[in-house]
Design a protein around this motif. Structure first.
Motif, PDB file in Angstrom:
ATOM      1  N   HIS A   1       0.831  -1.204   0.000  1.00  0.00           N
ATOM      2  CA  HIS A   1       0.000   0.000   0.000  1.00  0.00           C
ATOM      3  C   HIS A   1       0.867   1.257   0.000  1.00  0.00           C
ATOM      4  O   HIS A   1       0.517   2.263  -0.642  1.00  0.00           O
ATOM      5  CB  HIS A   1      -0.948  -0.019   1.190  1.00  0.00           C
ATOM      6  N   LEU A   2       1.986   1.225   0.702  1.00  0.00           N
ATOM      7  CA  LEU A   2       2.931   2.336   0.636  1.00  0.00           C
ATOM      8  C   LEU A   2       3.465   2.486  -0.783  1.00  0.00           C
ATOM      9  O   LEU A   2       3.623   3.613  -1.283  1.00  0.00           O
ATOM     10  CB  LEU A   2       4.090   2.110   1.611  1.00  0.00           C
TER      11      LEU A   2
ATOM     12  N   GLU B   1       1.919   1.604  -3.561  1.00  0.00           N
ATOM     13  CA  GLU B   1       0.846   2.127  -4.403  1.00  0.00           C
ATOM     14  C   GLU B   1       0.702   3.635  -4.237  1.00  0.00           C
ATOM     15  O   GLU B   1       0.597   4.382  -5.224  1.00  0.00           O
ATOM     16  CB  GLU B   1      -0.477   1.440  -4.072  1.00  0.00           C
ATOM     17  N   LEU B   2       0.722   4.099  -2.994  1.00  0.00           N
ATOM     18  CA  LEU B   2       0.590   5.534  -2.750  1.00  0.00           C
ATOM     19  C   LEU B   2       1.795   6.298  -3.282  1.00  0.00           C
ATOM     20  O   LEU B   2       1.656   7.407  -3.814  1.00  0.00           O
ATOM     21  CB  LEU B   2       0.403   5.793  -1.254  1.00  0.00           C
ATOM     22  N   ARG B   3       2.973   5.720  -3.162  1.00  0.00           N
ATOM     23  CA  ARG B   3       4.180   6.374  -3.695  1.00  0.00           C
ATOM     24  C   ARG B   3       4.073   6.560  -5.201  1.00  0.00           C
ATOM     25  O   ARG B   3       4.375   7.633  -5.740  1.00  0.00           O
ATOM     26  CB  ARG B   3       5.424   5.559  -3.336  1.00  0.00           C
ATOM     27  N   LEU B   4       3.633   5.517  -5.910  1.00  0.00           N
ATOM     28  CA  LEU B   4       3.536   5.584  -7.359  1.00  0.00           C
ATOM     29  C   LEU B   4       2.472   6.577  -7.803  1.00  0.00           C
ATOM     30  O   LEU B   4       2.633   7.275  -8.810  1.00  0.00           O
ATOM     31  CB  LEU B   4       3.246   4.196  -7.931  1.00  0.00           C
ATOM     32  N   ILE B   5       1.383   6.659  -7.061  1.00  0.00           N
ATOM     33  CA  ILE B   5       0.349   7.650  -7.371  1.00  0.00           C
ATOM     34  C   ILE B   5       0.898   9.061  -7.175  1.00  0.00           C
ATOM     35  O   ILE B   5       0.725   9.944  -8.020  1.00  0.00           O
ATOM     36  CB  ILE B   5      -0.898   7.427  -6.489  1.00  0.00           C
ATOM     37  N   THR B   6       1.577   9.268  -6.052  1.00  0.00           N
ATOM     38  CA  THR B   6       2.075  10.598  -5.725  1.00  0.00           C
ATOM     39  C   THR B   6       3.155  11.053  -6.700  1.00  0.00           C
ATOM     40  O   THR B   6       3.284  12.244  -6.988  1.00  0.00           O
ATOM     41  CB  THR B   6       2.619  10.627  -4.285  1.00  0.00           C
ATOM     42  N   GLU B   7       3.939  10.121  -7.223  1.00  0.00           N
ATOM     43  CA  GLU B   7       5.001  10.484  -8.158  1.00  0.00           C
ATOM     44  C   GLU B   7       4.466  11.150  -9.414  1.00  0.00           C
ATOM     45  O   GLU B   7       5.187  11.872 -10.100  1.00  0.00           O
ATOM     46  CB  GLU B   7       5.814   9.236  -8.540  1.00  0.00           C
ATOM     47  N   GLN B   8       3.195  10.945  -9.730  1.00  0.00           N
ATOM     48  CA  GLN B   8       2.601  11.570 -10.899  1.00  0.00           C
ATOM     49  C   GLN B   8       2.277  13.041 -10.654  1.00  0.00           C
ATOM     50  O   GLN B   8       2.029  13.783 -11.608  1.00  0.00           O
ATOM     51  CB  GLN B   8       1.314  10.834 -11.285  1.00  0.00           C
ATOM     52  N   HIS B   9       2.287  13.456  -9.408  1.00  0.00           N
ATOM     53  CA  HIS B   9       1.903  14.817  -9.041  1.00  0.00           C
ATOM     54  C   HIS B   9       3.067  15.780  -9.260  1.00  0.00           C
ATOM     55  O   HIS B   9       4.231  15.415  -9.106  1.00  0.00           O
ATOM     56  CB  HIS B   9       1.462  14.847  -7.575  1.00  0.00           C
ATOM     57  N   ASP B  10       2.749  17.023  -9.623  1.00  0.00           N
ATOM     58  CA  ASP B  10       3.793  18.035  -9.805  1.00  0.00           C
ATOM     59  C   ASP B  10       4.607  18.239  -8.535  1.00  0.00           C
ATOM     60  O   ASP B  10       5.787  18.594  -8.597  1.00  0.00           O
ATOM     61  CB  ASP B  10       3.168  19.368 -10.223  1.00  0.00           C
TER      62      ASP B  10
ATOM     63  N   VAL C   1       1.720   9.402   6.887  1.00  0.00           N
ATOM     64  CA  VAL C   1       0.583   9.003   7.715  1.00  0.00           C
ATOM     65  C   VAL C   1       0.366   7.499   7.600  1.00  0.00           C
ATOM     66  O   VAL C   1       0.180   6.797   8.600  1.00  0.00           O
ATOM     67  CB  VAL C   1      -0.698   9.754   7.298  1.00  0.00           C
ATOM     68  N   LEU C   2       0.399   6.999   6.370  1.00  0.00           N
ATOM     69  CA  LEU C   2       0.202   5.565   6.156  1.00  0.00           C
ATOM     70  C   LEU C   2       1.330   4.751   6.783  1.00  0.00           C
ATOM     71  O   LEU C   2       1.086   3.726   7.424  1.00  0.00           O
ATOM     72  CB  LEU C   2       0.117   5.276   4.654  1.00  0.00           C
ATOM     73  N   ALA C   3       2.569   5.216   6.631  1.00  0.00           N
ATOM     74  CA  ALA C   3       3.695   4.508   7.235  1.00  0.00           C
ATOM     75  C   ALA C   3       3.545   4.441   8.751  1.00  0.00           C
ATOM     76  O   ALA C   3       3.821   3.418   9.379  1.00  0.00           O
ATOM     77  CB  ALA C   3       5.005   5.192   6.860  1.00  0.00           C
TER      78      ALA C   3
ATOM     79  N   ILE D   1      -5.148   4.465   2.018  1.00  0.00           N
ATOM     80  CA  ILE D   1      -5.127   4.240   3.463  1.00  0.00           C
ATOM     81  C   ILE D   1      -6.309   3.366   3.883  1.00  0.00           C
ATOM     82  O   ILE D   1      -6.173   2.465   4.721  1.00  0.00           O
ATOM     83  CB  ILE D   1      -5.144   5.593   4.203  1.00  0.00           C
ATOM     84  N   GLU D   2      -7.467   3.614   3.269  1.00  0.00           N
ATOM     85  CA  GLU D   2      -8.638   2.793   3.569  1.00  0.00           C
ATOM     86  C   GLU D   2      -8.425   1.363   3.099  1.00  0.00           C
ATOM     87  O   GLU D   2      -8.776   0.398   3.800  1.00  0.00           O
ATOM     88  CB  GLU D   2      -9.875   3.410   2.905  1.00  0.00           C
TER      89      GLU D   2
END
Length: 322
Positions: A120-121, A123-132, A169-171, A199-200
């Motif tokens: 899950h960490l 997954e969230l990392r890969l999603i966030t990497e797309q953000h500016d 937060v997730l970590a 997180i959910e």
């Protein structure tokens, strides 16, 4: 002695928005420029499902690494390009590490970090990497270190200043017991809502109590309840850099004696050790000054035992002793 678990997370991303707005407006950083920047981000960016990657796959910094290798430039981004243009210390193209050798950093990630990274960490990392602003996320090696620290301490009650998409937060939620709580405080829940579905999915959302508003005010609200003084085991700060000193004074009352306060980015890409006239952007020069002042404050603070580690962008750990 056991305590009812509560983790407090206070997120401030406004400092990045202000700096980016200043750059976009030619240095003014007006409210109008800030609003235009935020509106543009909201319209132009939507998270997509990340591509499936195995644990041994290097994150998006690999492309930047290859590009730097092709250009023959050093692994770490420098303050001034060959053309004389002053560069930002942190961008989407830079890797958040103080290691001089990028290959060594990739070795560490591939050997000790990615194989053990929670799905899950990841997954969230890969999603966030797309953000500016994806570079604002705590890198996985730092999250791994903080997770181990929380477990060694047996922490239930922690304070985290800085949420963004919720990686830290997730970590934290994955590291603390099931009866622990994370009170996540941010001036806006826009970025946190990006990570909340992950997180959910991880089954730890019940540990997160999100509170929206300025961190200094919400910390004051916590201090207004005498029962919160000395209640928390751990604090992690990754927020507006100019307020680190103010957060420190408030957190010292909230974290128990023997508890730990952790401050992120305290070496700011190594700029704190650069000459005063080193080529830096206005925003980086401002943040460097804030960290130099904060580092001096911690070094002289007899209320804590402190150690500064060259992990990620520099992290300072303070153990409260009085």
């Amino acid at each position: 002695m056991s305590m009812a678990g509560t983790t407090v997370c206070l997120a401030q991303v406004s400092w990045v928005v202000r700096v980016a707005a200043r750059r976009a407006s030619g240095g003014g950083g007006s409210r109008a420029a800030t609003r235009r920047l935020l509106d543009g981000r909201r319209r132009s960016w939507r998270p997509e499902s990340p591509a499936v990657r195995g644990p041994m796959q290097i994150h998006s910094a690999r492309k930047a690494t290859q590009q730097r290798a092709q250009r023959g430039s050093p692994a770490r981004s420098t303050a001034m390009a060959a053309s004389g243009e002053v560069k930002d210390i942190h961008t989407k193209e830079s890797t958040k590490t103080l290691l001089k050798n990028e290959a060594l950093y990739e070795y560490m990630l591939n050997t000790m970090v990615y194989p053990r990274e929670n799905e899950h960490l990841r997954e969230l990392r890969l999603i966030t990497e797309q953000h500016d602003y994806g570079f604002m996320l705590s890198p996985p090696d730092e999250e791994q270190m903080l997770s181990m620290l929380l477990k060694v301490m047996g922490a239930r009650n922690t304070i985290e200043v800085g949420v963004f998409t919720g990686g830290s937060v997730l970590a934290t939620a994955l590291a603390i017991p099931d009866d622990g709580k994370i009170v996540a405080i941010d001036v806006s829940r826009e970025y946190f809502d990006i990570g909340r579905p992950v997180i959910e999915k991880a089954g730890v959302a019940h540990k997160v109590d999100f509170r929206e508003g300025p961190a200094l005010n919400i910390l004051d609200d916590l201090l207004a309840d005498e029962g919160n003084e000395g209640k928390f085991d751990f604090a992690f700060v990754d927020a507006d850099k100019g307020n680190y000193g103010n957060y420190h004074e408030q957190l010292l009352r909230l974290v128990r004696v023997g508890g730990v306060l952790a401050y992120d980015n305290t070496l700011w890409g190594g700029s704190v050790a650069m000459p005063d006239d080193a080529p830096l952007t206005e925003g980086d020069r401002e943040i460097r000054a804030a960290f130099r002042a904060f580092n001096a404050k911690i070094a002289a603070d007899t209320r804590v035992e402190a150690v500064q580690l060259p992990v990620a962008d520099g992290i300072t750990l303070c153990r409260r002793v009085v």
